[in-house]
Design an enzyme around this catalytic site. Structure first.
Site, PDB file in Angstrom:
ATOM      1  N   TYR A  51       0.815  -1.225   0.000  1.00 44.65           N
ATOM      2  CA  TYR A  51       0.000   0.000   0.000  1.00 44.65           C
ATOM      3  C   TYR A  51       0.847   1.273   0.000  1.00 44.65           C
ATOM      4  O   TYR A  51       0.349   2.339   0.334  1.00 44.65           O
ATOM      5  CB  TYR A  51      -0.980  -0.018   1.176  1.00 44.65           C
ATOM      6  CG  TYR A  51      -2.215  -0.851   0.902  1.00 44.65           C
ATOM      7  CD1 TYR A  51      -3.074  -0.549  -0.161  1.00 44.65           C
ATOM      8  CD2 TYR A  51      -2.548  -1.926   1.707  1.00 44.65           C
ATOM      9  CE1 TYR A  51      -4.208  -1.308  -0.412  1.00 44.65           C
ATOM     10  CE2 TYR A  51      -3.692  -2.695   1.466  1.00 44.65           C
ATOM     11  CZ  TYR A  51      -4.521  -2.367   0.405  1.00 44.65           C
ATOM     12  OH  TYR A  51      -5.652  -3.107   0.156  1.00 44.65           O
ATOM     13  N   ASN A 114     -13.528  -3.621   3.454  1.00 45.65           N
ATOM     14  CA  ASN A 114     -14.416  -3.743   2.294  1.00 45.65           C
ATOM     15  C   ASN A 114     -14.168  -5.020   1.485  1.00 45.65           C
ATOM     16  O   ASN A 114     -14.414  -5.066   0.283  1.00 45.65           O
ATOM     17  CB  ASN A 114     -14.354  -2.474   1.426  1.00 45.65           C
ATOM     18  CG  ASN A 114     -12.954  -2.206   0.917  1.00 45.65           C
ATOM     19  OD1 ASN A 114     -12.045  -2.998   1.126  1.00 45.65           O
ATOM     20  ND2 ASN A 114     -12.788  -1.091   0.212  1.00 45.65           N
ATOM     21  N   GLU A 128       1.555  -6.072  -8.885  1.00 44.99           N
ATOM     22  CA  GLU A 128       0.982  -6.672  -7.675  1.00 44.99           C
ATOM     23  C   GLU A 128       1.078  -8.201  -7.723  1.00 44.99           C
ATOM     24  O   GLU A 128       1.341  -8.844  -6.700  1.00 44.99           O
ATOM     25  CB  GLU A 128      -0.461  -6.198  -7.499  1.00 44.99           C
ATOM     26  CG  GLU A 128      -0.539  -4.714  -7.174  1.00 44.99           C
ATOM     27  CD  GLU A 128      -1.956  -4.145  -7.145  1.00 44.99           C
ATOM     28  OE1 GLU A 128      -2.081  -2.931  -6.880  1.00 44.99           O
ATOM     29  OE2 GLU A 128      -2.930  -4.885  -7.391  1.00 44.99           O
TER      30      GLU A 128
HETATM   31  P1  IDP Z   1     -10.004   0.537  -3.955  1.00 50.15           P
HETATM   32  O1  IDP Z   1      -9.674  -0.633  -3.037  1.00 50.15           O
HETATM   33  O2  IDP Z   1     -11.475   0.585  -4.285  1.00 50.15           O
HETATM   34  O3  IDP Z   1      -9.129   0.579  -5.185  1.00 50.15           O
HETATM   35  P2  IDP Z   1      -8.394   2.725  -2.884  1.00 50.15           P
HETATM   36  O4  IDP Z   1      -8.759   4.185  -2.975  1.00 50.15           O
HETATM   37  O5  IDP Z   1      -7.285   2.223  -3.751  1.00 50.15           O
HETATM   38  O6  IDP Z   1      -9.737   1.878  -3.104  1.00 50.15           O
HETATM   39  O7  IDP Z   1      -8.052   2.454  -1.360  1.00 50.15           O
HETATM   40  C1  IDP Z   1      -7.383   1.281  -0.972  1.00 50.15           C
HETATM   41  C2  IDP Z   1      -8.036   0.728   0.278  1.00 50.15           C
HETATM   42  O8  IDP Z   1      -7.869   1.649   1.355  1.00 50.15           O
HETATM   43  C3  IDP Z   1      -9.562   0.551   0.191  1.00 50.15           C
HETATM   44  O9  IDP Z   1      -9.961  -0.638  -0.448  1.00 50.15           O
HETATM   45  C4  IDP Z   1      -9.953   0.551   1.655  1.00 50.15           C
HETATM   46  O10 IDP Z   1      -9.662  -0.704   2.294  1.00 50.15           O
HETATM   47  C5  IDP Z   1      -9.004   1.611   2.204  1.00 50.15           C
HETATM   48  N1  IDP Z   1      -9.632   2.949   2.203  1.00 50.15           N
HETATM   49  C6  IDP Z   1      -9.886   3.733   1.122  1.00 50.15           C
HETATM   50  N2  IDP Z   1     -10.447   4.904   1.477  1.00 50.15           N
HETATM   51  C7  IDP Z   1     -10.531   4.861   2.842  1.00 50.15           C
HETATM   52  C8  IDP Z   1     -11.030   5.786   3.828  1.00 50.15           C
HETATM   53  O11 IDP Z   1     -11.491   6.896   3.526  1.00 50.15           O
HETATM   54  N3  IDP Z   1     -10.949   5.368   5.131  1.00 50.15           N
HETATM   55  C9  IDP Z   1     -10.435   4.159   5.512  1.00 50.15           C
HETATM   56  N4  IDP Z   1      -9.947   3.272   4.609  1.00 50.15           N
HETATM   57  C10 IDP Z   1     -10.009   3.612   3.297  1.00 50.15           C
END
Ligand code: IDP
Ligand code: MG
Length: 140
Positions: A51, A114, A128
């Site tokens: 990450y 999620n 990745e």
């Molecule tokens: P994605 O997984 O849909 O591509 P990204 O923006 O790449 O989303 O973010 C990576 C991961 O970081 C997300 O899947 C989620 O687990 C976490 N994440 C993203 N936005 C937030 C936030 O606003 N609060 C807490 N965790 C977040």
């Protein structure tokens, strides 16, 4: 359309609730084939490296804590236009915004927990996949 590969993670919130099979079923029903798969406990170093792109975001520390909070299943998925196909079945990052029929709508607990990761481009998919798999582990 070309057959391509993408990288997926079934995250700790999903493995904790015994949803490995349920999530994989949705991926398969979306036309993706699991060509490599392993259940691992990510190290903090791996999670931080994976990450790295999110290092400056306010949730980075918590995200790393979450990703090492239990086992994950890392997978390589193959299918037509695999990156987009996977992103479509995953649904929006925030489950509150995810469409019906998506994995995150069905299973995600929160914007952080999620349930799944999916690569966002062919280039990142390649990176990745190589981060977690050796070539001889991609068995088809
Ligand atoms: P994605 O997984 O849909 O591509 P990204 O923006 O790449 O989303 O973010 C990576 C991961 O970081 C997300 O899947 C989620 O687990 C976490 N994440 C993203 N936005 C937030 C936030 O606003 N609060 C807490 N965790 C977040
Ligand atoms: Mg992302």
């Amino acid at each position: 359309m070309a057959v391509t590969r993408t990288f997926s993670i079934i995250k700790p919130d999903a493995t904790r609730r015994n949803l490995t099979g349920a999530v994989t079923k949705m991926l398969e029903e979306a036309g993706l084939r699991v060509v490599a798969s392993k259940r691992i406990q990510m190290t903090r170093q791996q999670a931080e490296g994976f990450y790295e792109v999110h290092k400056e975001r306010p949730f980075y520390g918590e995200l790393v804590d979450f990703m090492v909070s239990g086992p994950v299943v890392v997978q390589v998925l193959e299918g037509e236009d695999a990156v987009k196909r996977n992103r479509d079945v995953m649904g929006a990052t925030n489950p509150a915004d995810a469409d019906e029929g998506t994995i995150r709508k069905a299973y995600a607990e929160s914007i952080e927990a999620n349930s799944v990761h999916g690569s966002d481009s062919d280039e990142n998919a390649d990176k990745e996949i190589r981060f977690f798999f050796d070539e001889d582990e991609l068995v088809g």
